[in-house]
Structure formats: structure tokens, C-alpha cells
Design an enzyme around this catalytic site. Sequence first.
Site, mmCIF file in Angstrom:
data_model
loop_
_atom_site.group_PDB
_atom_site.id
_atom_site.type_symbol
_atom_site.label_atom_id
_atom_site.label_comp_id
_atom_site.label_asym_id
_atom_site.label_seq_id
_atom_site.Cartn_x
_atom_site.Cartn_y
_atom_site.Cartn_z
ATOM 1 C CB ILE A 1 101.950 46.107 121.396
ATOM 2 C CG1 ILE A 1 100.536 46.414 122.373
ATOM 3 C CG2 ILE A 1 101.597 45.687 120.286
ATOM 4 C CD1 ILE A 1 99.686 47.433 121.674
ATOM 5 C CD GLN B 1 96.753 46.228 129.149
ATOM 6 O OE1 GLN B 1 97.971 46.577 129.097
ATOM 7 N NE2 GLN B 1 96.006 45.793 128.096
ATOM 8 N N GLY C 1 91.999 46.832 127.505
ATOM 9 C CA GLY C 1 93.373 47.813 127.275
ATOM 10 C C GLY C 1 93.024 49.132 127.341
ATOM 11 C CD GLU C 2 91.591 50.751 123.340
ATOM 12 O OE1 GLU C 2 91.983 51.831 122.210
ATOM 13 O OE2 GLU C 2 91.010 49.969 122.991
#
Length: 673
Positions: free
Chosen positions: A449, A573, A639-640
Site C-alpha cells: 500500500i 516507515q 508500520g504503526e
Amino acid sequence: MNRVEGHDKVTGRALYSAEYPAEGVAYCYPVQSEFARARITGVDASAALAMPGVLAVLSSEDPPELGEDVTGELALFQHREVAYRGQLVAAVVADTYENARAAARAVVVSYEPEPHDVRLRDDHPGLYKPDKVNPDYPADTEKGDVAAGLAEAAATIDVTYTTPVMHNNPMEPHASVAMWSGDGELTVHDSTQGASADRDMIAQALGVPPERVRVVARHVGGGFGSKGTARPNSVLAAVAARAVGRPVKVALTRRQMYDVTGYRTPTIQRVRAGVDAAGRLLALEHEVAEQSSTLVEFAEQTATPARVMYATPALRTAHRLVRLDVATPSWMRAPGECPGMYALESAMDELAVAAGLDPIELRVTNEPDAEPESGMPFSSRNLVACLREGARRFGWDERDPSPGIRRQGRWLIGTGVAASTYPARRRPSQASAAVEDGGYVVKIAAADIGTGARTALTRIAADALGADPAVVRVELGDSDLPYAPLAGGSMGTASWGSAVTMACEDLVRGDGKQGFADTTEAVGAAAKLATHAFGAQFAEVRVDADTGEVRISRMLGVFAAGRIIDETLARSQFIGGMTMGIGMALMEETITDLEFGGFVNHDLAQYHVPVNADIERIEAVWIDEDDDRLNPMGAKGIGEIGIVGTAAAVANAVYHATGRRVRDLPITPAKLI
Ligand code: MOS
């Protein structure tokens, strides 16, 4: 590694969903509800049907046939009740986008409006305790006696923080092109975070077997959670294509995305805590109020990080939810952990001030031996190392804790720190590997994505094959490939990488030509441990003493996230997550329209996100963490974790600069003045 598809993207050869050519394609444009709560009494399509190029009008007058268990936003035109302003109530299919859009304005929907309630408050009579919070945690936990701990404490805080509605805003809008074959097979080019799961959700919504549906999403321009579940655009394209017997394209506008593709719930969070004279926590309580729609219960896990972070004899967490006349909140950029850690890490800063302690030392003092709520051992936990390394790099030791005393011209200067945490999980996945054209091809229905997943998996496969990454090609983004979980919850690389590694090992150990893996058993057999990534964010801000403008002069993130697969991708990221955290701290806010329902701001002119000019010095580093009990790569998700904690670090720095504690995000000039 650089992105393996980078050249395709910058030269425009990488196709996104709305760009796929389809012979004879028609266009579908939705009609949205003008009311937040109403009953539809009729839909008059006659004027629209008489307009140029119009092929069909879909509405609850003649509901499309859908699956029996279709729910929420995907149950298109099945009911006469309107659940929120902006809900899709009809749609026009025409030969061109412009004709569909013009005719959509001519569809006359009649309503019987009812009074609505769209305002979250912490004294709302409709607040209730959900059975579970996402993804599967108890709503409440309690151990020890919080009241007794607070009564004994040398220093306490009792503070309430609020966070607004926020929207995901991926750069690529949600879009779908749906086409049915003569024998009833459906192909959807859909912008999704997971082709396998999207295929299953679309099939369930339509009431057709999943093997009759194929989802293709080779390139996706961001999702941030909003493409983690199927959205109405895909089901609308499929039913419209069935109605007119042609392929149909649905490309939502930015404005429509605000209404029907999810958002982060607003939160009201109360934190109470107390420490003894040595700074040891005696009690910690985190209570959250948040919203869902009347359609679906979506209960965000906002207070769960308090169950992970600090040692305390008394710990209570609680979630309350109220069902309002609003669209259903959904997954967005570290859902739960992100707003929850904004409150908890701001509260830790306030507690440090109340107790006269350094905020890093307060956290180090309360470092737990095992996961505080569950008592489970950590697979690895290096929060203290992140805090120490960050303090060293950032120059924390020279900091004077007094707020509001450093001035350079018109600017007040301050620094802040916050911790971050995010669960390290993985899900079952399949993958195949084969020798082809003198190299290797690896197949998996993973999603890239924009994160670099294709590149990371190329490197993981090359490692497992003992091959040069240049001869490895990874095919992903197609539900016809081996089943894979979605790109979400920071578990893509861990889940897919496990399957890719095992498939490559199967090839190497087997005939040297073909390999296949399914990690269902391996994932199920994993040791029961508390697995989380940790980090520490540091921010230096300057605040204009006259205007209240906040600029971020420096931002540093130090992370402990297992083995880092690729340095270039990881840095991207981390700094991407931190940049989103800056947006959360200072800019991002969707305003609920109390009078009419829905949202007031619907676009990137009025919903601000950071741009390059907002980011001055930003740095992300990581410490070596060797955790071999997670997965074959020893990697935690990244990712987070970058966004979690960042808003608190900025808010704490703003306090240090100004002496003003803003407990309501975003920290706008108006709130500081
Ligand atoms: Mo992310 S909100 O887990 O897609």
C-alpha cells in the site's frame, strides 16, 4: 533496497484501481443522504433516467440483491432508514462520469427526518460497556485498589484529554472497477489493503461464493486503515455492473471518502495516577469514552496500552461506547494505541511534573518485569534502551525542566519525550516460490500500500533462497495468488515474511524448483508471550509567543522493533509515522456538524496534514533487538509504532516551551493564545 516498483511508479506505468482499462465501461456516481437520521419515503428517478447517457438508477425502491448477512455500510439500498448524513441512498449509472454525476443531482429522494444526535460527551446517557474492544480484548480490566493507591500517593494527577474525529486521507482515493464474465465470475480492481480479505468481504456482501470473485490491487496509494475492509465503492461497482451488463467504475471523490470510508473515533480520556515519593506508581486508571454508529459496533481499544506499559499494584482500564447518528468509525493509523498513548504519555509527563521527577526517569522507574495486566513475560522489551539512547542523541541531559523560560526572539523553545508501543502480531498466510526464467518468482496475495512490502518480501525471499535480490520477483496484490492476510495492524511483513521464508526453504530443501508454505500451524503453535514493539519519541518545538504558531524544530524516534529487514524502507516507515503524529498533534481535525450531522470539512484544503515544509529535522533510528521467538525473520511490525507517542511528545514539548498544557488535540494557535 530501493523500491523494486519505484521506476514503474515515477514513470506512471504502475496502474491504480481507477486506471485499469475496461471495454465498454460505465460510470456510477452515488447520491448521499442529506439527513443524519431519517426515513426514506420515496426515490423519484424519472428525471435522472431521462438525462443523457443514463443507464440505470439504483436505490431502495428496488433494492439490489445482496447476501443475507451483509451489514453496515455494505448493505447498499437495503433499508429505508438513514443512519448518518452522507450515507449512500441511491446511485446513477451512465456512459460517462460527467453524465452520471449530473444525473445524480436530479434524483429526488424524499425523507421524513427525525431529530439526530451526533455529539460524543462523557456524560451521554447512551454510554455502555461493549462486550469486547478491537480486535478481541476485554472492555474493562481491574487489579488492585486504585482509590487506595491514589489516597496513599505522594503526587497524583486527574486529567482529561480529548481527541477529535480524524480521517485517513490516503493519497489514492477509494475506487473500484467491477466486471462480470458471461458465466457469473466477478473481477474487481479495488484499492485495498488485502486482496484475499477484500475478495471474501465482497463475496459475502453479494452472497456469491468467494471462488467466483477475484480482487486485483497491484498498486495501492495508501490506506492507513481505510482500505482494510471492503468499502461501499466495491459493492456498488459490482451491483451496478450487474444491473447494466457492462463493467462499471466507481471512483469516490475526496469529499465522499470523508463520509463512507471510515475515520478515527473521537475520544474523551480520563487518566488518574499516583506515585510514591520515589516515583513508583501506586495506581493508574485510564477511562475512555468513544463513539460508534447505529449500524455497527466498532469499539476501539484505546485504553489497552495502559495494560502494557508500566508496573503498578493498582491498574484499571475501561471503555465506554455510545451509538450515535454518525458513520461507523473504523481503523486508522494505529487505532487504539495511537490516541490512547497520546493520553497516557501526556499524563506521564504531567505526573513527572507533579512529582518533580524527570519524565524519562519516571518511566524507567516504572519499567515492569512482565506485562502488567496479563503477567505474561515479554518476548523482548527494550523501552528503557530506547529512552536512554534517545536521551543521549537528543541531548536530554542538558534540559532544564522549568516550563516557559527559553526564548529566542519571538519563539518560546521546549522539548518533550513520550514512549510508544504497538503489538507485534502475525496471522496465518500462504506463499509459493518457484524457479522461473533463470530466477525465482514468489507469489503471495499480500498488499503493497506504498509501504515497500514488495521490496521487503523480495529481500526476505532472497535471504531465504541465498540468492541475489535482483533475480527474485515477488508477485502480490491479487486474490488468485496464495491466501494472505491484509496489510494492517503492523503485521504484514511478519505474516507474509513467515510464509515467504518457509516457501523458499521448502523449495531449497525439496526439488529445488517449487516450494509452498502455509503458516497456519506455525502461527498457532507460537509460544504464549507478550509481544510488542517499543519506542521513544523526542520533540523540540518553538512556539510563537504572539501568534501561538507551533513549529517542530527537531524530531527523533528511537525504536526497538526486532530485526529491521531493510534500513531504507524502515527509516521511511518510521519517519512517515512520526510525520502523521505531527499532523495529529498540530493539525488534523474533522469537525462534526452538530446542526445537520456529517462533517463540516471534507477536503485537504480544510483538513490539514503536514507537508515537507512542516518537517524540519526528523530522524529515526533503532536499537539492535534480537528476538527469535516471534517469527523466522525475528521482526516486529514497524508500520504503526512511529505514530504512537509522537503527538504526546509534541504536546509535552509545547508545555515545556510555554507552560500551557493543551489537553485537546490538535494544538492549534487559538488554544495556545
Ligand atoms: Mo492499519 S489502521 O492497521 O490499516
